[in-house]
Design an enzyme around this catalytic site. Structure first.
Site, PDB file in Angstrom:
ATOM      1  N   SER A 183       0.839  -1.200   0.000  1.00  0.00           N
ATOM      2  CA  SER A 183       0.000   0.000   0.000  1.00  0.00           C
ATOM      3  C   SER A 183       0.872   1.248   0.000  1.00  0.00           C
ATOM      4  O   SER A 183       2.036   1.217   0.436  1.00  0.00           O
ATOM      5  CB  SER A 183      -0.896   0.006   1.247  1.00  0.00           C
ATOM      6  N   TYR A 196      -2.054  -0.861  10.403  1.00  0.00           N
ATOM      7  CA  TYR A 196      -2.181  -1.271   9.005  1.00  0.00           C
ATOM      8  C   TYR A 196      -0.941  -0.861   8.207  1.00  0.00           C
ATOM      9  O   TYR A 196      -0.374  -1.665   7.454  1.00  0.00           O
ATOM     10  CB  TYR A 196      -3.433  -0.630   8.412  1.00  0.00           C
TER      11      TYR A 196
END
Length: 291
Positions: A183, A196
């Protein structure tokens, strides 16, 4: 010629929320999975793929593209996402390929090994592994980030990657491809996604090391790092609900990406066209700078 700043102008994310993992079918503004646009050309003919998180979002778009490129596809997903998985199975079968549905929870260590076994048995082998399933829940203050959420985020995003790859390796022949999903958060972490973002940076490092280890065996390991992409994950606690109308506007393109814009990256890394691409992170993020 397509102006990328004008694409998907008809998709206007609203401040809505979903319980649980979120469903594509529950989105008011449906994500584009490429179901009406992706055209295959046999780039993955005869290949056998397992995709975690394959029922919706990026995983679903990748599954559709793989099938239309000639691959049979097994999908891992949470049982609560069965309706989305059934839809993707239909699209895979419409492409003339075999679809295998494998409901379960990636935090279950036995399940991570079992989905590999079931894929090999059902498809007659395995040569593409896409580790895409993930957990993302925003928390504004570290004091409010529970140990349980921290551990579950790592178990879903990192431990499952390790366990699934470990189970798959005995079955992967030379020429196989392992692709993980990182990401933009690994490079530009948001203050409310500490756990995350940390898992996504870990995925990058894990895959770069593993790529060097497996390259002599003819198995390529690479990573795709999406930017802000419109998926059910965002409406199911991945982002603050009130911020969804502005989701993706921070990119140079001024909009969120769609899963259909990610699928070609996974096809490229799975196909022989990327035979000399190993240990790389392919950024699909609307122009957000990365190191």
């Amino acid at each position: 010629m397509v102006d990328p700043t004008k694409l998907y102008a008809d998709i206007d994310p609203q401040a809505i929320s979903q319980d649980g993992p979120g469903l594509d079918s529950g989105l008011r503004d449906k994500a584009d999975l490429g179901e009406d646009s992706y055209r295959g050309s046999g780039r993955l003919a005869g290949r056998k793929a397992l995709i975690t998180g394959g029922d919706s979002g990026i995983g679903a778009a990748t599954a559709i593209a793989f099938a239309r490129e000639g691959a049979d596809v097994a999908l891992s997903y949470l049982p609560e996402e069965q309706s989305d998985a059934d839809r993707i199975r239909g699209l895979i079968e419409d492409a003339g390929r075999t679809a295998v549905l494998l409901p379960g929870d990636l935090t279950d260590r036995a399940y991570c090994a079992d989905i590999v076994t079931q894929t090999v048995e059902a498809l007659g082998g395995l040569d593409i592994l896409v580790c895409n399933g993930g957990k993302q829940q925003h928390v504004e203050k570290l004091e409010d980030l529970t140990v349980e959420q921290f551990e579950e985020t790592f178990a879903t995003n990192v431990d499952a990657l390790f366990l699934t790859v470990k189970a798959a390796l005995p079955h992967l022949p030379a020429g196989s491809s392992i692709i993980a999903t990182s990401s933009i958060q690994a490079y530009q972490p948001s203050e409310n996604l500490v756990d995350y973002a940390s898992t996504k940076a870990t995925i990058n490092t894990f895959c770069k090391g593993l790529a060097q280890q497996l390259a002599p065996r003819g198995i390529r390991v690479n990573v795709v790092a999406p930017g802000p992409i419109w998926t059910p994950l965002q409406t199911a606690g991945g982002q603050p609900t009130e911020e969804l109308p502005e989701f993706g506007e921070q990119t140079p393109l001024g909009r969120a990406g769609q899963p259909a814009e990610l699928a070609p990256a996974y096809v490229f890394l799975a196909s022989g066209e990327s035979s000399y691409v190993i240990g790389e992170t392919l950024h699909v993020n609307g122009g957000m700078p990365t190191p």
